[in-house]
Write an enzyme that holds these catalytic residues in place. Structure first.
Site, PDB file in Angstrom:
ATOM      1  N   ASP A  81       2.389  61.985  -4.787  1.00  0.00           N
ATOM      2  CA  ASP A  81       3.368  62.652  -3.936  1.00  0.00           C
ATOM      3  C   ASP A  81       3.314  62.000  -2.550  1.00  0.00           C
ATOM      4  O   ASP A  81       2.349  61.296  -2.222  1.00  0.00           O
ATOM      5  CB  ASP A  81       3.024  64.143  -3.848  1.00  0.00           C
ATOM      6  CG  ASP A  81       3.899  64.894  -2.874  1.00  0.00           C
ATOM      7  OD1 ASP A  81       5.133  64.774  -2.963  1.00  0.00           O
ATOM      8  OD2 ASP A  81       3.341  65.579  -2.001  1.00  0.00           O
ATOM      9  N   ILE A  82       4.342  62.233  -1.734  1.00  0.00           N
ATOM     10  CA  ILE A  82       4.406  61.575  -0.423  1.00  0.00           C
ATOM     11  C   ILE A  82       4.045  62.534   0.706  1.00  0.00           C
ATOM     12  O   ILE A  82       2.973  62.456   1.292  1.00  0.00           O
ATOM     13  CB  ILE A  82       5.805  60.968  -0.193  1.00  0.00           C
ATOM     14  CG1 ILE A  82       6.095  59.892  -1.247  1.00  0.00           C
ATOM     15  CG2 ILE A  82       5.898  60.371   1.208  1.00  0.00           C
ATOM     16  CD1 ILE A  82       7.493  59.305  -1.170  1.00  0.00           C
ATOM     17  N   ASP A  83       4.950  63.461   1.025  1.00  0.00           N
ATOM     18  CA  ASP A  83       4.761  64.343   2.187  1.00  0.00           C
ATOM     19  C   ASP A  83       3.613  65.322   1.957  1.00  0.00           C
ATOM     20  O   ASP A  83       3.612  66.069   0.975  1.00  0.00           O
ATOM     21  CB  ASP A  83       6.047  65.118   2.470  1.00  0.00           C
ATOM     22  CG  ASP A  83       7.184  64.206   2.871  1.00  0.00           C
ATOM     23  OD1 ASP A  83       7.349  63.956   4.061  1.00  0.00           O
ATOM     24  OD2 ASP A  83       7.908  63.730   1.960  1.00  0.00           O
ATOM     25  N   ASP A 118       0.444  68.061  -3.217  1.00  0.00           N
ATOM     26  CA  ASP A 118      -0.014  69.129  -2.325  1.00  0.00           C
ATOM     27  C   ASP A 118       0.792  70.417  -2.390  1.00  0.00           C
ATOM     28  O   ASP A 118       0.298  71.477  -2.032  1.00  0.00           O
ATOM     29  CB  ASP A 118       0.013  68.633  -0.870  1.00  0.00           C
ATOM     30  CG  ASP A 118       1.427  68.553  -0.314  1.00  0.00           C
ATOM     31  OD1 ASP A 118       1.694  69.160   0.743  1.00  0.00           O
ATOM     32  OD2 ASP A 118       2.278  67.891  -0.934  1.00  0.00           O
TER      33      ASP A 118
END
Length: 272
Positions: A43-45, A223
């Protein structure tokens, strides 16, 4: 009285289990002894990148793109970003680098860095629906509207007091359109509305059927609430799941911060 969606937003906040989840992640080389047999899904953010007050303020720390490129080489291309952001948005953030990705919560997929997009699984949201949803941003200063094409997000990190009003307004719109094929995704200070029928998990399932990911053991790090659908399917693939900032049910361990994730990925490349 809270609206149905407002209650759902509270119910779907990230689940934390103080006693049931592992404290930390194993030593990198004990976890990934053979990168040539592994698929790395990120995942990124809030996972790779630190969260910022607005989506446009995120930035890629020095060295991260190099780490991702080297891991891509070590895994023969089996590294993918798994995000709610669109492919176009992902490319803007990581420019000039381009990575394989599952984007738009599974709405888009790119299997080759030479292609703009390899698969699309959803039509854009209806224009009239978007117009009505966009009007919710006028409820309070600080509500930020993000049009992703396949979905529309209302960010309220700068206006946390507006959470209840946002979900109540979305409930009214859904009540007017009971047959509309849409789904509401509560997240970290964001309410996102997308077409139903696809998720990050459906995107990852398809990704793992394609080369160069097929036959590999996936490791997923995420997250937010939307990442829990991927946490849930990792055992089906003999995979491993790790949460960031919290200990979520069903994961194999957790990282405290995105900087810990970045350090972990860099250590996977350390020959020592």
């Amino acid at each position: 009285m809270k609206s149905e969606l407002a209650e759902m937003a509270m119910d779907q906040q990230p689940t934390i289990f103080d006693d049931e989840a592992p404290e930390t992640v194993p030593v990198p080389h004990a976890l990934v002894p053979h990168l040539d047999e592994t698929a790395i899904l990120l995942d990124i953010d809030g996972t790779l990148l630190d969260l910022m007050p607005t989506p446009r303020e995120v930035w890629v720390p020095p060295g991260l793109s190099e780490t991702l490129n080297r891991l891509t080489e070590r895994t023969s291309g089996a590294l993918a970003l798994v995000s709610g952001r669109s492919l176009n948005d992902i490319d803007l953030i990581f420019a000039p680098e381009v990575f394989r990705a599952v984007a738009g919560h599974g709405a888009e997929m790119r299997l080759s860095v030479d292609n703009e997009v390899d698969a699309v699984h959803a039509p854009p949201l209806d224009k009239e629906l978007k117009r009505r949803l966009a009007a919710i941003a006028k409820l309070s200063p600080g509500i930020l509207l993000e049009d992703k094409g396949y979905s529309l997000a209302l960010h309220y990190r700068l206006a946390p007091h507006a959470e209840k009003a946002i979900y109540e307004a979305v409930s009214v719109i859904r009540a007017d359109l009971p047959s509309a094929p849409i789904e509401v995704l509560p997240g970290k200070f964001v309410c996102e509305i997308k077409h139903s029928g696809f998720t990050k998990a459906t995107g990852v399932r398809e990704l793992m059927k394609r080369e160069p990911f097929r036959g590999r053991r996936p490791i997923f790090i995420g997250d937010d609430v939307t990442d829990e659908t991927v946490f849930a399917i990792m055992p089906d693939m003999n995979g491993l799941a790790f949460s960031v900032g919290r200990r979520a049910m069903g994961v194999n361990g957790h990282f405290d911060t995105p900087s810990d994730v970045r350090a972990f990925l860099a250590r996977l490349l350390d020959p020592r």
